[in-house]
Design a protein around this motif. Sequence first.
Motif, short mmCIF file in Angstrom:
data_model
loop_
_atom_site.label_atom_id
_atom_site.label_comp_id
_atom_site.label_asym_id
_atom_site.label_seq_id
_atom_site.Cartn_x
_atom_site.Cartn_y
_atom_site.Cartn_z
N HIS A 179 0.84 -1.19 0.00
CA HIS A 179 0.00 0.00 0.00
C HIS A 179 0.88 1.24 0.00
CE1 HIS A 179 -3.82 -2.01 0.53
NE2 HIS A 179 -3.32 -2.73 1.52
N SER A 180 0.25 2.38 -0.29
CA SER A 180 0.91 3.68 -0.20
C SER A 180 0.13 4.56 0.77
CB SER A 180 0.99 4.35 -1.57
OG SER A 180 1.74 3.57 -2.47
N TYR A 181 0.86 5.27 1.61
CA TYR A 181 0.25 6.19 2.57
C TYR A 181 0.69 7.61 2.26
CZ TYR A 181 -0.81 2.06 5.44
OH TYR A 181 -1.28 0.86 5.90
N LEU A 182 -0.17 8.57 2.53
CA LEU A 182 0.15 9.98 2.37
C LEU A 182 -0.09 10.67 3.72
CD1 LEU A 182 0.92 12.40 0.62
CD2 LEU A 182 -1.46 12.55 -0.13
N LEU A 183 1.00 11.12 4.34
CA LEU A 183 0.94 11.73 5.67
C LEU A 183 1.20 13.22 5.51
CD1 LEU A 183 2.98 9.08 7.70
CD2 LEU A 183 0.60 9.00 6.93
N LEU A 184 0.20 14.03 5.82
CA LEU A 184 0.24 15.46 5.54
C LEU A 184 0.24 16.29 6.82
CD1 LEU A 184 -2.53 15.44 2.78
CD2 LEU A 184 -0.07 15.56 2.37
N GLY A 185 0.78 17.51 6.73
CA GLY A 185 0.68 18.46 7.83
C GLY A 185 1.95 18.63 8.62
N PRO A 186 1.96 19.63 9.50
CA PRO A 186 3.18 20.05 10.18
C PRO A 186 3.52 19.29 11.46
CG PRO A 186 1.40 21.53 10.74
CD PRO A 186 0.83 20.55 9.76
N GLU A 187 2.60 18.45 11.97
CA GLU A 187 2.82 17.83 13.28
C GLU A 187 3.76 16.62 13.14
OE1 GLU A 187 3.10 17.75 17.04
OE2 GLU A 187 2.89 15.87 15.98
N LYS A 188 5.03 16.88 13.38
CA LYS A 188 6.07 15.88 13.14
C LYS A 188 6.00 14.70 14.10
CE LYS A 188 11.14 15.56 13.10
NZ LYS A 188 12.38 16.32 13.34
N GLY A 189 5.73 14.97 15.37
CA GLY A 189 5.77 13.90 16.37
C GLY A 189 4.75 12.81 16.12
N GLN A 237 14.11 0.28 -5.41
CA GLN A 237 13.85 -0.25 -4.07
C GLN A 237 12.44 -0.81 -3.97
OE1 GLN A 237 15.66 -0.52 -1.27
NE2 GLN A 237 17.55 0.38 -2.02
N LEU A 238 11.48 -0.10 -4.53
CA LEU A 238 10.08 -0.52 -4.42
C LEU A 238 9.79 -1.81 -5.18
CD1 LEU A 238 8.26 2.92 -4.81
CD2 LEU A 238 8.25 1.49 -2.76
N ASN A 239 10.41 -1.98 -6.32
CA ASN A 239 10.02 -3.06 -7.23
C ASN A 239 10.88 -4.31 -7.14
OD1 ASN A 239 7.75 -1.82 -8.59
ND2 ASN A 239 9.23 -0.38 -9.46
N ASN A 240 12.03 -4.23 -6.49
CA ASN A 240 12.93 -5.39 -6.43
C ASN A 240 12.76 -6.14 -5.12
OD1 ASN A 240 13.97 -4.75 -8.93
ND2 ASN A 240 15.70 -3.59 -8.10
N ASN A 241 12.57 -7.44 -5.21
CA ASN A 241 12.51 -8.27 -4.01
C ASN A 241 13.88 -8.30 -3.34
OD1 ASN A 241 9.82 -8.98 -4.33
ND2 ASN A 241 10.33 -10.67 -5.70
N ASP A 242 13.90 -8.43 -2.04
CA ASP A 242 15.14 -8.47 -1.27
C ASP A 242 15.32 -9.85 -0.67
OD1 ASP A 242 17.21 -8.07 0.66
OD2 ASP A 242 16.76 -5.93 0.61
N LEU A 259 4.83 8.18 -10.37
CA LEU A 259 4.46 7.95 -8.97
C LEU A 259 2.99 7.51 -8.88
CD1 LEU A 259 5.32 8.00 -6.02
CD2 LEU A 259 4.74 10.43 -5.95
N VAL A 260 2.11 8.18 -9.62
CA VAL A 260 0.70 7.80 -9.64
C VAL A 260 0.54 6.38 -10.17
CG1 VAL A 260 -1.53 8.27 -10.74
CG2 VAL A 260 -0.19 10.15 -9.78
N GLU A 261 1.28 6.05 -11.24
CA GLU A 261 1.20 4.70 -11.81
C GLU A 261 1.65 3.65 -10.81
OE1 GLU A 261 3.54 4.95 -15.35
OE2 GLU A 261 1.92 5.89 -16.53
N TYR A 262 2.70 3.96 -10.03
CA TYR A 262 3.14 2.99 -9.03
C TYR A 262 2.08 2.81 -7.94
CZ TYR A 262 5.24 0.59 -5.22
OH TYR A 262 5.44 -0.33 -4.22
N PRO A 320 0.90 -1.17 -7.13
CA PRO A 320 2.05 -1.29 -6.21
C PRO A 320 2.67 -2.68 -6.20
CG PRO A 320 0.01 -1.45 -4.99
CD PRO A 320 -0.38 -1.15 -6.41
N SER A 321 3.89 -2.72 -5.72
CA SER A 321 4.59 -4.00 -5.51
C SER A 321 4.03 -4.67 -4.26
CB SER A 321 6.09 -3.74 -5.35
OG SER A 321 6.73 -4.89 -4.85
N ASP A 322 3.91 -5.99 -4.32
CA ASP A 322 3.40 -6.74 -3.16
C ASP A 322 4.36 -6.73 -1.98
OD1 ASP A 322 1.14 -7.38 -4.55
OD2 ASP A 322 1.83 -9.36 -5.18
N CYS A 323 5.64 -6.50 -2.26
CA CYS A 323 6.65 -6.64 -1.21
C CYS A 323 7.08 -5.30 -0.62
CB CYS A 323 7.87 -7.38 -1.75
SG CYS A 323 8.70 -6.52 -3.11
N SER A 324 6.36 -4.21 -0.95
CA SER A 324 6.80 -2.88 -0.50
C SER A 324 5.63 -2.05 0.00
CB SER A 324 7.49 -2.12 -1.65
OG SER A 324 8.61 -2.83 -2.14
#
Length: 348
Positions: A3-13, A47-52, A77-80, A84-88
């Motif tokens: 999955h992809s997450y988008l974390l927005l805003g100024p609150e760093k902690g 990094q996203l697409n290669n298995n480790d 980025l939108v296409e990824y 998405p990769s299953d392993c990332s």
Amino acid sequence: MGHSYLLLGPEKGLKEDFISKIKSQVSPCDVSKFYAFDDYEAELYAQLNNNDLFADHKLVILDEAQDIKTQDKVKPLVEYIQNPSDCSTLILTSTELYVNAAIMGAVEGQGKDFVVKFYEMFESKKNEWLSNYFRRNGLAIENRAITAIIEKVENNVQEFENTCSQMVIYLKTLPDKTTVTYDDVEDFLAHTREENEFTLFSYIAKGKLESALECLHTLLRTKDAATVTAMCASRLSSYFRRALSVQLNVKAGMGMSLRYGEDNSAFTKKVFEGDRPISMPKDREIYREACMRYNQKDMERILVILSEYDIKIKEIGTAMQSIMMERCIVDVICHKGRHSRELKFATL
């Protein structure tokens, strides 16, 4: 499935807490971090697409996502995100509350829980949080002491908690201590604050001569003196060059607002090669103060005089370097780049 997450805003902690939670859910994993203002694409997608072979999963963080604006960066980025990769797992972060609409739409397409906004606490909430924190630890706190913490500690829950926990440990060593006073806060922060070249710039930006000179001497006491004096003028030049960048952007009609959702493009657009976006709210506040105190001509003169001092500081004997740096700071703050008098340097 990744999955992809988008974390927005100024609150760093709270944002860091959220990332830690995601990390615990996909562990064991390898963690990689990239910045949107760098040339990140090739390595990030590799990094996203290669298995480790050595980790079951990859957690990839891309900071400063508000800087992803051009189609050659947005489209892949939108296409990824849509495939998405299953392993990332990809985490996009931004100090702003919005990023490119196509990126936001792609992340939201996974579900509403994948876009999270982290707001700064309101002033009333900060007061309440600090008061409750010290009360839970058996201490009352004066209103002036609360105000001092809010003004001097970076505005996020993580920094508040780190500072206050250390302060509680220290105050518990004092006999019969029941109330945190303004003087307690000032003394504690003065002894624990780590001064650096950007701190020095912040005092200069505000025109605080005494604090700037005190900061310089703290650096000279705690670090190698020759290194400090050799670096200070050149490092201050880079900060003033960035401030001039902001000044020129404002002159071109861009906004310098510190309020989220309002025009702050003067802090993000590059003017000089090597410029980086100013993303942290506290940093923006300092650069804004510099722009309010020093106009474009002042900054141009200051850059010239810093260059002159940088050369002379490196040429002059070690014993005179700190004195030369003091004169440099005086000429910047008090004379805005004009020499107070003709410089004369000792020669053999």
